[in-house]
Design a protein around this motif. Structure first.
Motif, short mmCIF file in Angstrom:
data_model
loop_
_atom_site.label_atom_id
_atom_site.label_comp_id
_atom_site.label_asym_id
_atom_site.label_seq_id
_atom_site.Cartn_x
_atom_site.Cartn_y
_atom_site.Cartn_z
N MET A 1 0.85 -1.21 0.00
CA MET A 1 0.00 0.00 0.00
C MET A 1 0.88 1.25 0.00
O MET A 1 1.89 1.31 0.69
CB MET A 1 -0.89 0.03 1.25
N LEU A 2 0.45 2.23 -0.76
CA LEU A 2 1.15 3.51 -0.81
C LEU A 2 0.55 4.45 0.23
O LEU A 2 -0.67 4.64 0.28
CB LEU A 2 1.01 4.13 -2.21
N LYS A 3 1.39 5.01 1.08
CA LYS A 3 0.95 5.99 2.05
C LYS A 3 1.22 7.39 1.52
O LYS A 3 2.34 7.68 1.08
CB LYS A 3 1.69 5.81 3.38
N PRO A 4 0.23 8.28 1.55
CA PRO A 4 0.51 9.68 1.20
C PRO A 4 1.57 10.26 2.13
O PRO A 4 1.79 9.74 3.22
CB PRO A 4 -0.85 10.37 1.40
N ASN A 5 2.20 11.33 1.71
CA ASN A 5 3.15 12.01 2.59
C ASN A 5 2.43 12.55 3.82
O ASN A 5 1.31 13.07 3.72
CB ASN A 5 3.82 13.18 1.85
N PHE A 6 3.06 12.39 4.98
CA PHE A 6 2.48 12.95 6.19
C PHE A 6 2.54 14.48 6.10
O PHE A 6 3.40 15.04 5.42
CB PHE A 6 3.24 12.45 7.42
N VAL A 7 1.60 15.14 6.75
CA VAL A 7 1.53 16.59 6.66
C VAL A 7 2.60 17.22 7.55
O VAL A 7 3.16 16.57 8.44
CB VAL A 7 0.13 17.12 7.06
N LYS A 8 2.85 18.50 7.30
CA LYS A 8 3.78 19.28 8.13
C LYS A 8 3.16 20.65 8.37
O LYS A 8 2.20 21.04 7.69
CB LYS A 8 5.14 19.39 7.45
N GLY B 1 -1.84 -7.98 9.68
CA GLY B 1 -2.44 -7.75 8.37
C GLY B 1 -2.77 -6.29 8.16
O GLY B 1 -2.66 -5.47 9.08
N LYS B 2 -3.19 -5.97 6.94
CA LYS B 2 -3.64 -4.60 6.64
C LYS B 2 -5.00 -4.37 7.29
O LYS B 2 -5.89 -5.21 7.19
CB LYS B 2 -3.74 -4.39 5.13
N VAL B 3 -5.17 -3.22 7.94
CA VAL B 3 -6.44 -2.90 8.57
C VAL B 3 -7.35 -2.23 7.53
O VAL B 3 -6.92 -1.34 6.79
CB VAL B 3 -6.24 -2.02 9.83
N ILE B 4 -8.59 -2.69 7.46
CA ILE B 4 -9.54 -2.22 6.46
C ILE B 4 -10.92 -2.11 7.10
O ILE B 4 -11.12 -2.53 8.24
CB ILE B 4 -9.63 -3.19 5.25
N GLY B 5 -11.89 -1.57 6.35
CA GLY B 5 -13.27 -1.60 6.81
C GLY B 5 -13.83 -0.24 7.17
O GLY B 5 -13.49 0.78 6.58
N GLY B 6 -14.71 -0.24 8.19
CA GLY B 6 -15.40 0.98 8.59
C GLY B 6 -16.83 0.68 8.99
O GLY B 6 -17.11 -0.25 9.74
N ASN B 7 -17.74 1.45 8.45
CA ASN B 7 -19.15 1.33 8.81
C ASN B 7 -19.79 0.09 8.18
O ASN B 7 -19.70 -0.12 6.98
CB ASN B 7 -19.90 2.59 8.37
N LEU B 8 -20.43 -0.71 9.01
CA LEU B 8 -21.02 -1.97 8.55
C LEU B 8 -22.07 -1.75 7.47
O LEU B 8 -22.10 -2.46 6.45
CB LEU B 8 -21.62 -2.72 9.73
N SER B 9 -22.95 -0.77 7.66
CA SER B 9 -24.00 -0.52 6.67
C SER B 9 -23.42 -0.17 5.31
O SER B 9 -23.95 -0.57 4.27
CB SER B 9 -24.92 0.61 7.15
N GLY C 1 -5.37 0.39 5.46
CA GLY C 1 -4.38 -0.15 4.53
C GLY C 1 -3.01 -0.34 5.15
O GLY C 1 -2.14 -0.96 4.54
N ALA C 2 -2.81 0.19 6.35
CA ALA C 2 -1.52 0.03 7.02
C ALA C 2 -1.41 -1.36 7.62
O ALA C 2 -2.41 -1.95 8.05
CB ALA C 2 -1.35 1.08 8.12
#
Length: 298
Positions: free
Chosen positions: A1-8, A171-179, A281-282
């Motif tokens: 997985m590609l991570k966007p650059n962290f903000v500064k 593993g990669k964490v995924i998901g969110g709201n069940l509905s 995705g991490a």
């Protein structure tokens, strides 16, 4: 997985609504928080916009989000609130520039559509509190979003619930709201859960419908080869006059009883005050013991 650059410090973060209408007043506390973090808020055209229950028409919301996706000066897009509406615009969005120059997409609830769809593009997002409610949540919730955006080290330790299924997994964490996960089954936004750790949470649902949604996820293979299951807030559940006979946790345990992966209940995520940020995705490790649960990024 590609991570966007962290903000500064000094980076611009957009606030838009992909779903229900919301006023500038309702995000004023969130703007203050962003500024205290040293970031520059950029308020989208969908804030204060109304079209029935939505923050403008589908095209209004698509255009606002697309502008922020394509603007390289914007380093994160913070979805203002959930409700309903993101699924109406997901197939109208062009992610081609975003894939070359990814940025953090942040939110939860209805924003699960974006988390899932963008996961399939191979890019991480942040499941976290939104401008509508971040000021009402716990300090831990706010700090976890700050840490996620700025790339700080994150590790969560919580007490273990008696009905947890113990074990360790990665593993990669995924998901969110069940509905929302239920609503995207069979679409190109649906996610492959094999070898991954699935998070679910929900609000204001009837117990029989929770069972229906989980049965559908099961039939769609969401639990086949799953590494672990994290259950956040199952908040304000309802029952009929003729009782379904099980609460939300009992329904989940029945659904997954034939699987060996660990299960965590009462994780601080979802429609609850302590809504901790998770980088979708991490790669994470999850240790579920009788006394405690530890989640850490790898």
């Amino acid at each position: 997985m590609l991570k966007p650059n962290f903000v500064k410090k000094g980076d611009k973060i957009a606030i838009v609504s992909t779903a229900r209408k919301i006023s500038h007043k309702e995000i004023s506390e969130a703007i203050n928080i962003v500024e205290k973090w040293g970031l520059t808020p950029v308020v989208g055209s969908t804030i204060d916009l109304e079209y029935n229950q939505f923050a403008g028409t589908d095209d209004d919301r698509r255009q606002d989000f697309q502008r922020m996706l394509d603007n390289n000066e914007i380093k994160a897009i913070w979805c203002a609130r959930g409700g309903y509406g993101t699924i109406r615009i997901i197939d109208l969005l062009d992610f081609s520039i975003f894939m070359k120059h990814p940025k953090w997409i942040v939110g939860y609830s209805d924003i699960t559509v974006l988390h899932a769809h963008i996961h399939n593009l191979g890019i991480s997002t942040i499941h976290a509190a939104m401008p509508i409610d971040i000021h009402k949540g716990s300090e831990e919730s706010r700090q976890s979003l700050y840490d996620s955006l700025f790339g700080k080290k994150i590790k969560y330790n919580i007490p273990s619930f008696e009905k947890n299924k113990t074990g360790n997994c990665k593993g990669k964490v995924i998901g969110g709201n069940l509905s929302i996960l239920y609503s995207i089954c069979g679409s190109k936004s649906s996610i492959d859960c094999k070898g991954k750790i699935l998070c679910i949470e929900d609000l204001d649902e009837y117990l029989y419908h929770v069972d229906r949604m989980l049965q559908n996820l099961k039939r769609n293979g969401y639990f086949d080869g799953l590494s672990g299951l994290i259950v956040g807030g199952m908040t304000k559940m309802h029952d009929n006059n003729i009782s379904f006979g099980k609460n939300a946790k009992e329904i989940i345990l029945e659904i997954v009883r034939d699987y060996s992966f660990p299960v965590v209940f009462d994780f601080p995520m979802g429609h609850i005050e302590d809504n901790r940020a998770l980088i979708m995705g991490a790669e994470i490790s999850l240790e579920v013991q009788k006394e405690s649960v530890t989640l850490k990024y790898m």
